[in-house]
Design a protein around this motif. Sequence first.
Motif, PDB file in Angstrom:
ATOM      1  N   HIS A   1       3.958   2.847   4.426  1.00 27.65           N
ATOM      2  CA  HIS A   1       5.179   3.378   2.743  1.00 27.65           C
ATOM      3  C   HIS A   1       5.896   2.225   3.114  1.00 27.65           C
ATOM      4  CE1 HIS A   1       1.244   5.783   1.091  1.00 27.65           C
ATOM      5  NE2 HIS A   1       2.147   5.871   2.552  1.00 27.65           N
ATOM      6  N   ILE A   2       6.782   1.865   2.307  1.00 30.54           N
ATOM      7  CA  ILE A   2       8.713   1.715   2.631  1.00 30.54           C
ATOM      8  C   ILE A   2       8.808   2.177   1.387  1.00 30.54           C
ATOM      9  CG2 ILE A   2       8.711  -0.053   4.398  1.00 30.54           C
ATOM     10  CD1 ILE A   2       8.890  -1.981   2.007  1.00 30.54           C
ATOM     11  N   LYS A   3      10.398   1.556   0.678  1.00 31.59           N
ATOM     12  CA  LYS A   3      11.384   2.990  -0.405  1.00 31.59           C
ATOM     13  C   LYS A   3      12.478   2.432   0.073  1.00 31.59           C
ATOM     14  CE  LYS A   3      12.532   7.395   0.154  1.00 31.59           C
ATOM     15  NZ  LYS A   3      12.758   7.991  -0.614  1.00 31.59           N
ATOM     16  N   ASN A   4      13.243   1.677  -1.673  1.00 35.72           N
ATOM     17  CA  ASN A   4      14.586   1.115  -1.294  1.00 35.72           C
ATOM     18  C   ASN A   4      15.255   2.366  -2.111  1.00 35.72           C
ATOM     19  OD1 ASN A   4      14.130   0.163  -3.808  1.00 35.72           O
ATOM     20  ND2 ASN A   4      14.817  -1.773  -2.870  1.00 35.72           N
ATOM     21  N   ASP A   5      15.992   1.607  -3.044  1.00 37.80           N
ATOM     22  CA  ASP A   5      16.931   3.134  -3.878  1.00 37.80           C
ATOM     23  C   ASP A   5      16.454   2.421  -5.749  1.00 37.80           C
ATOM     24  OD1 ASP A   5      18.691   3.976  -2.177  1.00 37.80           O
ATOM     25  OD2 ASP A   5      20.448   1.932  -2.927  1.00 37.80           O
ATOM     26  N   PHE A   6      14.966   1.342  -5.538  1.00 38.76           N
ATOM     27  CA  PHE A   6      14.679   1.230  -6.656  1.00 38.76           C
ATOM     28  C   PHE A   6      13.289   1.516  -6.865  1.00 38.76           C
ATOM     29  CE2 PHE A   6      18.371  -1.384  -6.666  1.00 38.76           C
ATOM     30  CZ  PHE A   6      18.773  -1.560  -7.397  1.00 38.76           C
ATOM     31  N   LEU A   7      12.344   0.171  -5.512  1.00 41.47           N
ATOM     32  CA  LEU A   7      10.938   1.074  -5.983  1.00 41.47           C
ATOM     33  C   LEU A   7      10.531   1.546  -4.441  1.00 41.47           C
ATOM     34  CD1 LEU A   7      10.448  -2.955  -6.534  1.00 41.47           C
ATOM     35  CD2 LEU A   7      10.712  -1.144  -8.195  1.00 41.47           C
ATOM     36  N   ARG A   8       9.515   2.159  -4.696  1.00 37.82           N
ATOM     37  CA  ARG A   8       8.619   2.592  -3.834  1.00 37.82           C
ATOM     38  C   ARG A   8       7.173   1.851  -4.073  1.00 37.82           C
ATOM     39  NH1 ARG A   8       8.840   7.515  -5.392  1.00 37.82           N
ATOM     40  NH2 ARG A   8      10.619   8.183  -3.747  1.00 37.82           N
ATOM     41  N   ILE A   9       6.977   0.964  -2.335  1.00 35.04           N
ATOM     42  CA  ILE A   9       5.362   0.686  -2.319  1.00 35.04           C
ATOM     43  C   ILE A   9       4.550   1.441  -1.313  1.00 35.04           C
ATOM     44  CG2 ILE A   9       6.789  -1.613  -2.657  1.00 35.04           C
ATOM     45  CD1 ILE A   9       6.155  -2.695  -0.392  1.00 35.04           C
ATOM     46  N   SER A  10       3.123   1.191  -1.663  1.00 30.76           N
ATOM     47  CA  SER A  10       2.488   1.548  -0.193  1.00 30.76           C
ATOM     48  C   SER A  10       1.540   0.667  -0.626  1.00 30.76           C
ATOM     49  CB  SER A  10       1.633   2.680  -0.649  1.00 30.76           C
ATOM     50  OG  SER A  10       2.113   4.204  -1.025  1.00 30.76           O
ATOM     51  N   VAL A  11       0.860   0.183   1.089  1.00 30.55           N
ATOM     52  CA  VAL A  11      -0.033  -1.017   1.203  1.00 30.55           C
ATOM     53  C   VAL A  11      -0.978  -0.509   2.524  1.00 30.55           C
ATOM     54  CG1 VAL A  11       0.081  -3.440   2.595  1.00 30.55           C
ATOM     55  CG2 VAL A  11       1.865  -2.675   1.358  1.00 30.55           C
ATOM     56  N   LYS A  12      -2.394  -0.593   1.612  1.00 27.08           N
ATOM     57  CA  LYS A  12      -3.523  -0.097   3.022  1.00 27.08           C
ATOM     58  C   LYS A  12      -3.744  -1.188   3.731  1.00 27.08           C
ATOM     59  CE  LYS A  12      -6.737   2.079  -1.139  1.00 27.08           C
ATOM     60  NZ  LYS A  12      -7.019   1.612  -1.997  1.00 27.08           N
ATOM     61  N   GLN A  13      -4.286  -0.866   5.117  1.00 29.38           N
ATOM     62  CA  GLN A  13      -4.380  -2.039   6.085  1.00 29.38           C
ATOM     63  C   GLN A  13      -5.448  -2.130   5.991  1.00 29.38           C
ATOM     64  OE1 GLN A  13      -2.671  -0.124   9.868  1.00 29.38           O
ATOM     65  NE2 GLN A  13      -4.206  -1.217  10.241  1.00 29.38           N
ATOM     66  N   THR A  14      -6.194  -1.337   5.324  1.00 37.55           N
ATOM     67  CA  THR A  14      -7.729  -2.036   5.212  1.00 37.55           C
ATOM     68  C   THR A  14      -7.248  -3.608   3.965  1.00 37.55           C
ATOM     69  OG1 THR A  14      -8.925  -0.244   5.828  1.00 37.55           O
ATOM     70  CG2 THR A  14     -10.046  -2.150   4.042  1.00 37.55           C
ATOM     71  N   GLY A  15      -7.199  -4.672   4.520  1.00 34.75           N
ATOM     72  CA  GLY A  15      -7.395  -6.168   3.275  1.00 34.75           C
ATOM     73  C   GLY A  15      -5.906  -6.043   3.230  1.00 34.75           C
TER      74      GLY A  15
END
Length: 292
Positions: free
Chosen positions: A4-18
């Motif tokens: 996971h990473i985020k800034n003041d606008f968006l938060r995203i998640s990325v699965k390590q699989t694929g």
Amino acid sequence: MEHHIKNDFLRISVKQTGAELSCIESVRSGLSYLWNGDATFWPNHSPVLFPIVGGLKNNSYFYKGQSFSLPRHGFIRGNTNITLTAQTENSLTFGLVADEASLMVYPFQFEFSITYTLFANRLVVSHLVKNTGDEDMFFSLGAHPAFACPLHAAERYEDYYLEFDKPETDSTWVLSAEGLVTEESKPTLHNTNVLHLSRTLFDHDALIFKNLKSRQVSLRSTKSQQVLTVQFDDFPYLGLWAKPNAPFVCIEPWLGIADSVETNQDIETKEGILCLKSKHHYSAAYTISISE
């Protein structure tokens, strides 16, 4: 495992699989813009397509007279050998290197990486392909992000439309029952920059555009103010798709497309395939922007 990473606008998640993007959430509104992966409709979020886009005739291709098999969209999707290779406050990078398993189905030495970077209200998805072998490498790549539609409970799918950045007159290419591209085209856009979504729009599989002048397309609603825009300057093809009655729409920048019905299955002459010289690299990126 998810990262996971985020800034003041968006938060995203990325699965390590694929290396699959699994969440794009607005920090300010809490709205989730990416499809949630409900298996009732489609258990994915945003598969990464490499080293092919779409399906192969008989799920196979020929290279130097030898036959190889690859599943639809290649072998990054669902791959558990992906590693997280770098992480910063606003970026995640994942990689895959050719190994014995990949060489069985794809006889090229390569390094593949994908980086997700946040810049304010934008997510930039960057791909880097390196040919580490001693001969030409043939590949394609693409994206398959699915976006929640509708975003709000009071809205209908039909309240949404896609807005291209230029007026378009273009056809889509009809697919066979096996998902191969036929020689039949269907007029779809007639001097307009708007394509209205409907429950029947994808009754015959994906819409494939080969000749768009536009380099970005926005998902908009007639009932709410949020706008999601995909910019795809590096990608000549665009696919649009959804499962029947599913509450999402895929906006898919592609470097290549599925095999044609008439293909000879030679990967070197496949439409949309790229040739990468030994010890050279290739990069391509697209951007997802959220406006609220």
